[in-house]
Design a protein around this motif. Structure first.
Motif, PDB file in Angstrom:
ATOM      1  N   LYS A 216       0.208   7.550   5.622  1.00  0.00           N
ATOM      2  CA  LYS A 216      -0.545   7.288   6.848  1.00  0.00           C
ATOM      3  C   LYS A 216      -1.906   6.673   6.509  1.00  0.00           C
ATOM      4  CE  LYS A 216      -2.284   9.650  10.980  1.00  0.00           C
ATOM      5  NZ  LYS A 216      -2.405  10.968  11.681  1.00  0.00           N
ATOM      6  N   GLN A 217      -2.560   7.238   5.502  1.00  0.00           N
ATOM      7  CA  GLN A 217      -3.863   6.719   5.099  1.00  0.00           C
ATOM      8  C   GLN A 217      -3.742   5.321   4.493  1.00  0.00           C
ATOM      9  OE1 GLN A 217      -6.892   7.978   5.707  1.00  0.00           O
ATOM     10  NE2 GLN A 217      -5.827   9.581   6.872  1.00  0.00           N
ATOM     11  N   ALA A 218      -2.650   5.084   3.753  1.00  0.00           N
ATOM     12  CA  ALA A 218      -2.439   3.772   3.135  1.00  0.00           C
ATOM     13  C   ALA A 218      -2.270   2.697   4.202  1.00  0.00           C
ATOM     14  CB  ALA A 218      -1.211   3.821   2.227  1.00  0.00           C
ATOM     15  N   VAL A 219      -1.483   3.009   5.235  1.00  0.00           N
ATOM     16  CA  VAL A 219      -1.272   2.044   6.321  1.00  0.00           C
ATOM     17  C   VAL A 219      -2.577   1.808   7.070  1.00  0.00           C
ATOM     18  CG1 VAL A 219      -0.089   1.657   8.513  1.00  0.00           C
ATOM     19  CG2 VAL A 219       1.169   2.608   6.561  1.00  0.00           C
ATOM     20  N   LYS A 220      -3.322   2.876   7.307  1.00  0.00           N
ATOM     21  CA  LYS A 220      -4.596   2.746   8.024  1.00  0.00           C
ATOM     22  C   LYS A 220      -5.574   1.863   7.252  1.00  0.00           C
ATOM     23  CE  LYS A 220      -8.406   5.413   9.976  1.00  0.00           C
ATOM     24  NZ  LYS A 220      -8.990   6.776  10.178  1.00  0.00           N
ATOM     25  N   SER A 221      -5.606   2.060   5.932  1.00  0.00           N
ATOM     26  CA  SER A 221      -6.537   1.274   5.117  1.00  0.00           C
ATOM     27  C   SER A 221      -6.230  -0.216   5.191  1.00  0.00           C
ATOM     28  CB  SER A 221      -6.495   1.741   3.658  1.00  0.00           C
ATOM     29  OG  SER A 221      -5.259   1.375   3.045  1.00  0.00           O
ATOM     30  N   VAL A 222      -4.953  -0.553   5.337  1.00  0.00           N
ATOM     31  CA  VAL A 222      -4.585  -1.957   5.466  1.00  0.00           C
ATOM     32  C   VAL A 222      -5.004  -2.491   6.826  1.00  0.00           C
ATOM     33  CG1 VAL A 222      -2.644  -3.570   5.611  1.00  0.00           C
ATOM     34  CG2 VAL A 222      -2.688  -1.819   3.823  1.00  0.00           C
ATOM     35  N   ARG A 223      -4.800  -1.696   7.853  1.00  0.00           N
ATOM     36  CA  ARG A 223      -5.077  -2.154   9.220  1.00  0.00           C
ATOM     37  C   ARG A 223      -6.572  -2.361   9.478  1.00  0.00           C
ATOM     38  NH1 ARG A 223      -1.239  -4.702  12.111  1.00  0.00           N
ATOM     39  NH2 ARG A 223       0.770  -4.020  11.250  1.00  0.00           N
ATOM     40  N   ILE A 224      -7.427  -1.668   8.723  1.00  0.00           N
ATOM     41  CA  ILE A 224      -8.872  -1.856   8.936  1.00  0.00           C
ATOM     42  C   ILE A 224      -9.459  -2.913   7.990  1.00  0.00           C
ATOM     43  CG2 ILE A 224      -9.173   0.505   9.770  1.00  0.00           C
ATOM     44  CD1 ILE A 224     -10.398   1.188   7.033  1.00  0.00           C
ATOM     45  N   ARG A 225      -8.636  -3.480   7.149  1.00  0.00           N
ATOM     46  CA  ARG A 225      -9.115  -4.545   6.255  1.00  0.00           C
ATOM     47  C   ARG A 225      -9.431  -5.810   7.031  1.00  0.00           C
ATOM     48  NH1 ARG A 225      -4.589  -5.106   1.553  1.00  0.00           N
ATOM     49  NH2 ARG A 225      -4.771  -3.038   0.583  1.00  0.00           N
TER      50      ARG A 225
ATOM     51  N   ALA B  61       9.069  -0.199   0.266  1.00  0.00           N
ATOM     52  CA  ALA B  61       8.612   1.050   0.871  1.00  0.00           C
ATOM     53  C   ALA B  61       9.780   1.933   1.256  1.00  0.00           C
ATOM     54  CB  ALA B  61       7.749   0.742   2.091  1.00  0.00           C
ATOM     55  N   ARG B  62      10.870   1.307   1.780  1.00  0.00           N
ATOM     56  CA  ARG B  62      12.046   2.095   2.181  1.00  0.00           C
ATOM     57  C   ARG B  62      12.682   2.769   0.965  1.00  0.00           C
ATOM     58  NH1 ARG B  62      15.119   2.216   6.665  1.00  0.00           N
ATOM     59  NH2 ARG B  62      14.045   0.402   7.534  1.00  0.00           N
TER      60      ARG B  62
ATOM     61  N   ALA C 137       0.825  -1.207   0.000  1.00  0.00           N
ATOM     62  CA  ALA C 137       0.000   0.000   0.000  1.00  0.00           C
ATOM     63  C   ALA C 137       0.860   1.258   0.000  1.00  0.00           C
ATOM     64  CB  ALA C 137      -0.931  -0.007   1.210  1.00  0.00           C
ATOM     65  N   VAL C 138       1.939   1.240   0.795  1.00  0.00           N
ATOM     66  CA  VAL C 138       2.841   2.398   0.852  1.00  0.00           C
ATOM     67  C   VAL C 138       3.497   2.612  -0.503  1.00  0.00           C
ATOM     68  CG1 VAL C 138       4.985   3.256   1.844  1.00  0.00           C
ATOM     69  CG2 VAL C 138       3.225   2.247   3.329  1.00  0.00           C
ATOM     70  N   CYS C 139       3.968   1.546  -1.126  1.00  0.00           N
ATOM     71  CA  CYS C 139       4.602   1.659  -2.450  1.00  0.00           C
ATOM     72  C   CYS C 139       3.623   2.223  -3.471  1.00  0.00           C
ATOM     73  CB  CYS C 139       5.113   0.295  -2.909  1.00  0.00           C
ATOM     74  SG  CYS C 139       6.520  -0.313  -1.961  1.00  0.00           S
ATOM     75  N   ALA C 140       2.380   1.744  -3.441  1.00  0.00           N
ATOM     76  CA  ALA C 140       1.371   2.235  -4.384  1.00  0.00           C
ATOM     77  C   ALA C 140       1.077   3.710  -4.150  1.00  0.00           C
ATOM     78  CB  ALA C 140       0.082   1.411  -4.235  1.00  0.00           C
ATOM     79  N   ALA C 141       1.066   4.136  -2.873  1.00  0.00           N
ATOM     80  CA  ALA C 141       0.811   5.544  -2.567  1.00  0.00           C
ATOM     81  C   ALA C 141       1.936   6.437  -3.088  1.00  0.00           C
ATOM     82  CB  ALA C 141       0.650   5.723  -1.058  1.00  0.00           C
ATOM     83  N   TYR C 142       3.198   6.011  -2.898  1.00  0.00           N
ATOM     84  CA  TYR C 142       4.330   6.782  -3.418  1.00  0.00           C
ATOM     85  C   TYR C 142       4.273   6.848  -4.938  1.00  0.00           C
ATOM     86  CZ  TYR C 142       6.993   7.423   0.918  1.00  0.00           C
ATOM     87  OH  TYR C 142       7.422   7.833   2.151  1.00  0.00           O
TER      88      TYR C 142
END
Length: 746
Positions: A609-618, A586-587, A557-562
């Motif tokens: 931040k939003q990308a990580v959150k979206s994964v955590r609520i899946r 991601a790094r 998700a982080v990679c896709a957001a970047y």
């Protein structure tokens, strides 16, 4: 148009030939008021060929304008009730009343095509023979018979019977009749030839003529004096009523003495209700005043106002009540006849086209089952959209068409908002939103057996290929753990599917507890009928996602957001400097962002931040199923990321097990581990027992323990005992076995 199907059906109970001109007009006015067409009125009016004139209904129709007191559908309803129709709900859950009718069709006779059947007076008039035959047919010799020969006139000049006599048996009367030389008045008493005479058809106790004086509830009287004699006769025979004696009354009717063979008065009433209902529905307008078992009927062998009262026939129709009842029920079961396979072998009918490719055919039923947090309602909204747009649903191609979504849970605004949110999350253009109808029933829902006909009426001409009902607990009738009650409940879905030709799709919740170890058919709460009734069962079970997998998904998700940020602010850098390996780290993407888009790092941090959150609520889910029309499909893994489900195309979830389930090898290993722990506990307990008891409670020597086990039948060596001392928390102190307290021992 809510009442349309009901009113058309009710017209079947109303014979236009029996109505006055004003009543006929009232039917037309009521139809127009309720939104029907002149053609509906015209088609019904054709059933009265004697008075029907082509085009008349259409001319009258244009004159029916609004009135202060309009004629409504209630007029037709009341007319239908007067002719035998009774709403099924009127009697549900209570005993039949005296004026109640039995629900059901039970139509045998086509009143429009029945031909009259003449009756004929006896060629030789023999009053004694007439009355003797009547008595021998209906009574045992020892049974008391009630009869009336004396009459009186009321203010209108109508002759009415007195109470008459009831103290003689059929045997006595027959014997006296044989000796009277044709003068039945010498036996019964003279009667007034203008009035005729009467007789009771059920035996009495010799103490009176009321219902409580009836000793056998053997017969009932069927009489109709509002229609042609020949037509009465024809209908009675066509119905195969179990008639013991059929008597011409000397007036406007036939008196059929019908076998009901009831065990008691309560059963008599119910059987007469049933009998009268069947007669009415087949065009025989019964006089309801004739229900009583002590009722008088016309006596054969006498004259009445110049006409003879005579026996038309005896023992006609079915031989008994049971035979007739079975025949009536059988002829009206509405079931198709068996068909030979040979009729279709070389010309097989076409199968219903698919609605969901490889899963469900049009006109069939599908159940989606899952726990409350599976997003079942969102999945059904996704399905509604997929059908309307002709898109895929959970990977399956859907046939495009109109769909009705029956919303029983959400308020209207929330339901509409969900549809729009799901459209946007799916990235679909709302090109065919006119193909989706939403029926919002929150706070207005009724049990399913009441909802089904209402739904059918509204949807009859809409052309829906799918009806989605969400959720069914709102319309559930009966105990969900009762197989017969749930069979009745699910039969309502069959009615909807059959009447509309549309697929019926609904959802239900899982039973409590972990579901991973169960088969998909056993997860739905309540009776197994839920899982076995539908043609397709789609079951959702939650997957137990590991922390490692979540971290992998966060990285993606982080990679896709970047990548989206690069494409927006510096696409050239993305093409020239970011390798395929970097796109998966991601790094690495973070390091590139510092060089490529330094002015947008704050925006990047918010996106990450939003990308990580979206994964955590899946949540992760596995779709399994049981299909009747198609082969079993391979389980489908998907993520539920509010508000939509996304199929796991890359296989991240394929090795994840459902909650409560582990693979066979893992279960075996855990079993072995558990067994080993039990065995260790068992040996430790045995050793402790030996140490505490082998030397009368004093610390024992190694030799004492060896001897203790030997006496119990288990040989152990000194070396084994020394191993146990160290293994189970003991030590040797001065040659004695003691609990290890951590100090140095020899």
């Amino acid at each position: 148009m809510e009442h349309k199907l009901d009113l058309i059906a009710l017209l079947a109970y109303i014979d236009p030939a029996q109505l006055t001109y004003q009543e006929w007009l009232s039917v037309g006015m009521a139809l127009k008021y309720e939104g029907y067409t002149a053609a509906d009125w015209d088609n019904w009016s054709k059933r009265d060929p004697a008075r029907y004139h082509p085009g008349e209904c259409f001319k009258k129709w244009t004159t029916f304008e609004g009135a202060g007191t309009p004629v409504t559908g209630a007029t037709i309803t009341q007319m239908a009730k007067d002719n035998g129709w009774v709403p099924r709900s009127d009697r549900d859950g209570r005993e039949l009343g005296w004026d109640d009718e039995i629900a059901g069709d039970y139509v045998v006779v086509d009143k429009n095509w029945i031909e009259g059947k003449e009756i004929h007076e006896p060629a030789v008039w023999n009053p004694v023979q007439q009355l003797t035959t009547y008595l021998q047919t209906l009574f045992e010799a020892s049974e008391n018979v009630g009869y009336v020969t004396e009459s009186w006139q009321d203010d209108d000049g109508k002759y009415l019977p007195t109470k008459g006599a009831w103290d003689r048996t059929a045997g006595e009367l027959i014997e006296l009749l044989h000796m009277c030389e044709g003068d039945i008045g010498a036996v019964l008493g003279d009667y007034n030839p203008a009035a005729g005479a009467w007789i009771r058809f059920n035996p009495l106790d010799g103490k009176g003529v009321k219902n409580e004086n009836v000793t056998e509830f053997r017969y009932a009287l069927v009489e109709s004096d509002t229609m042609d004699i020949e037509k009465q006769h024809a209908i009675m025979r066509e119905l195969e009523l179990p008639i013991a004696v059929l008597v011409y009354s000397g007036g406007k009717s036939l008196h059929a003495i019908v076998r009901v063979e009831a065990a008691n008065y309560d059963e008599y009433r119910k059987r007469v209700d049933y009998l009268y209902n069947v007669c009415k529905k087949n065009g025989l307008n019964i006089d309801n005043q004739n229900r009583n078992p002590s009722r008088l009927s016309r006596m054969p062998g006498v004259e009445r106002n110049g006409k003879k009262q005579f026996i038309v026939d005896t023992n006609i129709g079915k031989a008994s009540w049971a035979e007739w009842h079975e025949w009536i029920e059988g002829i009206n079961d509405d079931l198709p006849d068996p068909e030979s396979l040979a009729n279709y072998w070389d010309n097989m009918p076409s199968l219903a086209p698919p609605l969901i490719e490889g899963v469900l055919r049009q006109g069939h039923k599908m159940l989606m089952a899952g726990p409350s947090k599976a997003g079942k309602s969102f999945a059904l909204i996704e399905l509604s959209i997929a059908i309307a747009e002709g898109e895929r649903w959970l990977g399956w191609k859907c046939t495009q068409g109109r769909v009705l979504y029956v919303n029983l849970e959400l308020d209207s605004a929330s339901a509409l908002d969900r549809f729009k949110s799901v459209y946007q999350a799916l990235g679909l253009e709302p090109r065919n939103i006119d193909k989706i109808d939403i029926w919002n029933l929150r706070g207005k829902s009724v049990p399913m057996d009441k909802l089904a006909p209402k739904l059918i009426r509204r949807a009859a001409k809409k052309g829906y290929i799918a009806v989605i009902i969400d959720p069914i607990y709102k319309v559930l009738t009966g105990d969900e753990n009762s197989a017969d009650q749930m069979a009745h409940f699910t039969n309502q879905f069959d009615k909807i599917a059959t009447e509309l030709g549309a697929s019926v799709i609904y959802c239900h919740h899982h039973s409590k507890g972990a579901q991973g170890g169960k088969k998909s058919m056993d997860r739905a709460s309540g009776s197994g009928v839920f899982a076995r009734d539908p043609d397709a069962l789609i079951d959702l079970v939650e997957l137990d996602v590991t922390e490692d997998l979540l971290k992998q998904e966060e990285n993606k998700a982080v990679c896709a957001a970047y990548q989206q940020l690069f494409e927006k602010f510096n696409p050239d850098y993305l093409d020239e400097h970011v390798s395929q390996d970097d796109l998966l780290s991601a790094r690495a993407m973070e390091d590139h962002a510092k060089r490529a888009i330094p002015a947008h790092l704050n925006a990047a941090q918010e996106s990450i931040k939003q990308a990580v959150k979206s994964v955590r609520i899946r949540t992760a889910w596995r779709v399994e199923g049981t299909l009747r029309e198609y082969p079993k499909f391979e389980p489908i893994n998907m993520w539920f990321q509010y508000p939509i489900h996304k199929v796991d195309e890359v296989g991240s979830l394929k090795d994840i097990e459902p909650e409560g389930e582990a693979p066979a090898w893992k279960k075996a290993a855990e079993k072995r581990k558990s067994s080993a722990q039990k065995e260790r506990r068992s040996k430790a307990e045995q050793f402790e027992d030996a140490v505490n008891n082998c030397n009368f409670g004093e610390p024992p020597t190694v030799k004492d323990v060896v001897e203790w086990f030997g006496k119990s039948g288990k040989e152990v060596s000194e070396r084994t005992v020394r191993d146990w001392i160290k293994k189970y928390g003991y030590a040797l102190q001065d040659g004695l076995i003691v609990k290890d307290d951590g100090a140095d021992h020899d």
